[in-house]
Design a protein around this motif. Sequence first.
Motif, PDB file in Angstrom:
ATOM      1  N   ALA A   1      25.976   8.022  38.437  1.00 56.01           N
ATOM      2  CA  ALA A   1      24.930   8.973  38.792  1.00 56.01           C
ATOM      3  C   ALA A   1      25.087  10.205  37.924  1.00 56.01           C
ATOM      4  CB  ALA A   1      25.030   9.353  40.264  1.00 56.01           C
ATOM      5  N   ASP A   2      24.044  10.528  37.188  1.00 57.32           N
ATOM      6  CA  ASP A   2      24.060  11.693  36.309  1.00 57.32           C
ATOM      7  C   ASP A   2      23.011  12.667  36.838  1.00 57.32           C
ATOM      8  OD1 ASP A   2      23.881  13.534  34.321  1.00 57.32           O
ATOM      9  OD2 ASP A   2      23.818  12.100  32.674  1.00 57.32           O
ATOM     10  N   ALA A   3      23.469  13.622  37.662  1.00 61.51           N
ATOM     11  CA  ALA A   3      22.526  14.509  38.353  1.00 61.51           C
ATOM     12  C   ALA A   3      21.738  15.375  37.379  1.00 61.51           C
ATOM     13  CB  ALA A   3      23.270  15.392  39.352  1.00 61.51           C
ATOM     14  N   ASN A   4      22.290  15.621  36.201  1.00 59.13           N
ATOM     15  CA  ASN A   4      21.603  16.502  35.259  1.00 59.13           C
ATOM     16  C   ASN A   4      20.498  15.803  34.498  1.00 59.13           C
ATOM     17  OD1 ASN A   4      23.353  18.931  35.452  1.00 59.13           O
ATOM     18  ND2 ASN A   4      24.872  17.388  34.920  1.00 59.13           N
ATOM     19  N   ASN A   5      20.706  14.545  34.181  1.00 63.70           N
ATOM     20  CA  ASN A   5      19.786  13.879  33.265  1.00 63.70           C
ATOM     21  C   ASN A   5      18.980  12.745  33.871  1.00 63.70           C
ATOM     22  OD1 ASN A   5      20.519  15.372  30.834  1.00 63.70           O
ATOM     23  ND2 ASN A   5      22.500  14.385  31.100  1.00 63.70           N
ATOM     24  N   ALA A   6      19.429  12.168  34.996  1.00 64.21           N
ATOM     25  CA  ALA A   6      18.707  11.023  35.551  1.00 64.21           C
ATOM     26  C   ALA A   6      17.306  11.463  35.967  1.00 64.21           C
ATOM     27  CB  ALA A   6      19.458  10.453  36.746  1.00 64.21           C
ATOM     28  N   GLY A   7      16.317  10.730  35.491  1.00 61.90           N
ATOM     29  CA  GLY A   7      14.939  11.008  35.898  1.00 61.90           C
ATOM     30  C   GLY A   7      14.374  12.302  35.353  1.00 61.90           C
ATOM     31  N   LEU A   8      15.042  12.891  34.360  1.00 56.14           N
ATOM     32  CA  LEU A   8      14.541  14.142  33.805  1.00 56.14           C
ATOM     33  C   LEU A   8      13.179  13.896  33.146  1.00 56.14           C
ATOM     34  CD1 LEU A   8      15.671  17.025  33.635  1.00 56.14           C
ATOM     35  CD2 LEU A   8      16.444  16.506  31.344  1.00 56.14           C
ATOM     36  N   TRP A   9      12.171  14.644  33.546  1.00 55.88           N
ATOM     37  CA  TRP A   9      10.787  14.555  33.047  1.00 55.88           C
ATOM     38  C   TRP A   9      10.118  13.229  33.396  1.00 55.88           C
ATOM     39  CZ3 TRP A   9      10.814  19.285  32.794  1.00 55.88           C
ATOM     40  CH2 TRP A   9      11.691  20.029  32.030  1.00 55.88           C
ATOM     41  N   LEU A  10      10.716  12.450  34.297  1.00 59.43           N
ATOM     42  CA  LEU A  10      10.091  11.179  34.658  1.00 59.43           C
ATOM     43  C   LEU A  10       8.718  11.409  35.299  1.00 59.43           C
ATOM     44  CD1 LEU A  10      10.795   8.084  34.694  1.00 59.43           C
ATOM     45  CD2 LEU A  10      11.179   8.376  37.119  1.00 59.43           C
ATOM     46  N   GLU A  11       8.577  12.545  36.022  1.00 65.05           N
ATOM     47  CA  GLU A  11       7.292  12.808  36.666  1.00 65.05           C
ATOM     48  C   GLU A  11       6.171  12.915  35.638  1.00 65.05           C
ATOM     49  OE1 GLU A  11       9.999  14.747  37.520  1.00 65.05           O
ATOM     50  OE2 GLU A  11       9.798  16.245  35.947  1.00 65.05           O
ATOM     51  N   LEU A  12       6.495  13.480  34.469  1.00 67.79           N
ATOM     52  CA  LEU A  12       5.452  13.623  33.452  1.00 67.79           C
ATOM     53  C   LEU A  12       5.072  12.268  32.867  1.00 67.79           C
ATOM     54  CD1 LEU A  12       6.543  16.919  31.693  1.00 67.79           C
ATOM     55  CD2 LEU A  12       5.043  16.547  33.638  1.00 67.79           C
ATOM     56  N   ASP A  13       6.078  11.411  32.645  1.00 67.86           N
ATOM     57  CA  ASP A  13       5.781  10.054  32.179  1.00 67.86           C
ATOM     58  C   ASP A  13       4.953   9.308  33.218  1.00 67.86           C
ATOM     59  OD1 ASP A  13       6.816  10.139  29.695  1.00 67.86           O
ATOM     60  OD2 ASP A  13       8.696   9.118  30.155  1.00 67.86           O
ATOM     61  N   ALA A  14       5.284   9.519  34.493  1.00 73.67           N
ATOM     62  CA  ALA A  14       4.548   8.830  35.558  1.00 73.67           C
ATOM     63  C   ALA A  14       3.093   9.292  35.565  1.00 73.67           C
ATOM     64  CB  ALA A  14       5.198   9.099  36.913  1.00 73.67           C
ATOM     65  N   ILE A  15       2.876  10.600  35.420  1.00 74.90           N
ATOM     66  CA  ILE A  15       1.503  11.114  35.398  1.00 74.90           C
ATOM     67  C   ILE A  15       0.769  10.531  34.188  1.00 74.90           C
ATOM     68  CG2 ILE A  15       0.101  13.191  35.125  1.00 74.90           C
ATOM     69  CD1 ILE A  15       2.341  14.698  36.650  1.00 74.90           C
ATOM     70  N   LEU A  16       1.473  10.485  33.050  1.00 76.78           N
ATOM     71  CA  LEU A  16       0.873   9.923  31.843  1.00 76.78           C
ATOM     72  C   LEU A  16       0.460   8.468  32.061  1.00 76.78           C
ATOM     73  CD1 LEU A  16       0.188  10.447  28.893  1.00 76.78           C
ATOM     74  CD2 LEU A  16       2.466   9.692  28.281  1.00 76.78           C
ATOM     75  N   ALA A  17       1.359   7.704  32.712  1.00 78.05           N
ATOM     76  CA  ALA A  17       1.051   6.293  32.970  1.00 78.05           C
ATOM     77  C   ALA A  17      -0.198   6.179  33.832  1.00 78.05           C
ATOM     78  CB  ALA A  17       2.237   5.615  33.664  1.00 78.05           C
ATOM     79  N   VAL A  18      -0.290   7.032  34.848  1.00 78.02           N
ATOM     80  CA  VAL A  18      -1.446   6.996  35.742  1.00 78.02           C
ATOM     81  C   VAL A  18      -2.717   7.305  34.966  1.00 78.02           C
ATOM     82  CG1 VAL A  18      -2.512   8.120  37.729  1.00 78.02           C
ATOM     83  CG2 VAL A  18      -0.074   7.594  37.764  1.00 78.02           C
ATOM     84  N   VAL A  19      -2.637   8.311  34.090  1.00 80.37           N
ATOM     85  CA  VAL A  19      -3.833   8.733  33.360  1.00 80.37           C
ATOM     86  C   VAL A  19      -4.235   7.694  32.315  1.00 80.37           C
ATOM     87  CG1 VAL A  19      -4.743  10.500  31.828  1.00 80.37           C
ATOM     88  CG2 VAL A  19      -3.375  11.156  33.787  1.00 80.37           C
TER      89      VAL A  19
END
Lengths: 349, 336
Positions: free
Chosen positions: A241-259
């Motif tokens: 588990a890498d609390a600093n880097n795991a999932g970093l900016w994943l929300e933006l990729d997810a929004i991009l995928a949706v769009v």
Amino acid sequence: MRDLLRRPVWPLVALLLLNLAVMPSFFAVRLQDGRLYGSLIDILHNGAPLALAALGMTLVIATRGIDLSVGTVVAISGAVACTWIASSPDPASPGTALTGIGLALALAAALGAWNGFLVARLGIQPIIATLVLMTAGRGLAQLVTDGQIITVNNGFFAGISGSALLAVPLTVVVAAAVYALVALVTRRTALGTLVEAVGINPEASRLAGVRSQSIVWTVYVFAALCAAVAGLMISSNVNAADANNAGLWLELDAILAVVIGGTSLAGGRYSIAGTLLGALTIQTLTTTIYSVGIPPEVSLVFKALVVILVFLAQAPKVRALMRRRRRRRDDAPPPAATAVPAETAGSGR
Amino acid sequence: MRTRTTLPALGKLAALAAAALVLAACGGGGGGGGATAPGAGAGGEALTLGFSQVGAESGWRTANTKSVQDAAGAAGIELQFSDAQQKQENQIKAIRSFIQQRVDVIAFSPVVESGWDTVLMEAKRANIPVILTDRAVDSTDTTLYKTFLGSDFVEEGRKAGQWLVEDTAGGSGPVNIVELQGTTGSAPAIDRQEGFAETIAQNPDLKVIASQTGDFTRSGGRQVMEAFLKTHPDIDVLYAHNDDMGLGAIEAIEAAGKVPGTDIKIITVDAVKDGMQALADGKINYIVECNPLLGPQLMDLVKKVAAGEEVPQRVVTEETTFDTAAAKAALPSRQY
């Protein structure tokens, strides 16, 4: 199925063909230790977390919301599960792993409920409400892991991303199952329509008897759960588990995928198949950068160019222009009698 | 009617304000928090050191912080510690507060390279000597700080390359190397690549066939290595800019049915505990240390600088390298 075909499949196809041109064995898939092995499998396997996060995001966006806390929930779920496993007296037993996974999912559900509470009950703008968790949550994950990368050695936990069902990686199976389930529940029952109704006009749908609040609440909890499963996949993939880097900016990729998938950020209309396509396109893009050997200094520019191309091709004005050019080309030879009505029908959508 | 519409609006406002408060607390809380504790001040017999840390973004950084705190305690130096949470404005605030408190020496690890001239000039005017640790600043005026204590990343790259040159000295045809770079544009990534490339140029058989960033993370290392393994079926050596990317790559190599350390030799930089464990297990072949434990060296410099002694402009951290045997010996006492 027709829905899928109308989506922009061509960027994905173009990327795959580019890979094939550079590396003729790109589509090769073989069996390695009882598990499918190949570049295509990598795309599906590594794309599974993003696909899940984007699925939750799709429903949130359909209600006219947005969830910026996805990446943070990814970090928290991995941190909670791994810290639990690493600090337990029996860190290798399946029971410990199961408890850790259960804890992570329960906490994610609570965090999703918190987002839902802020948005549905207090009426805070979703972008602000989820920003709270996005910022504070990573700190929470760091607190859980004490700022360290927590390494675990648990066969069961490693199995989340390491094992396979009928040679298909478990991550892919899980993602596919969740997609199928959501498609079934939203399209075969009224739920999908209700979600869309809330997105088009929450007040009107409430007056029409839709329980807007519960629906908004539910989609945020679901989005957080999707993110938590994605987080478990990501941390299981490296057994840490890498609390600093795991999932970093994943929300933006997810929004991009949706769009990319054609869902409008204004809410009200959404496409699950489109989101899946969007997520796979983004992952293929990432894999392409690695396998084609695009230098890291320009890889972001390459990504940006592809994304701009995809959106330009989808823009109504550009499409109208393309159509007009095609018509002119068709006009050169004597036009067929049926061409004109077909064209007007086409421009109607 | 009017009251009914304003009430929910008020509620919304209150909630927004609460959210803003939470955010503000998260953003700025750490910046001043550690620095405002009243210190012994100058004039007393104990030295006071104001230290502004980058943040707690990695295990390496946490070990670095702990080393500074422990060494200060051992040296009898009063430490004013401030965590900048990776924001330059927090760090500038902390340094100004150190100046106001009139600490004897200021030390900090700059979050970014540029934009330090003004605040360093303020420290200079207040006659407080400044020591940079771990990371440098790009000021042209080198009188703004006394010395820079930190690792030589180019040298780390050279050491990694040197081992490979010696290991392949027998010479049996071309050696295909893949490289996992750190975060694009970061000093350690640029320098470790440069030092390595410069050294392996001695032997024309050594060739880097692919180089890509894994962002210093395990996930990144794994994904990039997966792609490398498919594009280049004939990889002999992996050079990763840190242990974590190497550890991620090991998972990818094992998933491909190859044996890390044997089929593909692995060289990494850092020597954190997990990396040392993999080295002891034979999955990594060689690790170049990047030592975060610079606390004792820092306290030494603080004492010298406060006493007005001359110190060199650049002090390199004491660092070593590890092979499997050395890792086995060092592992039980590894602190981070």
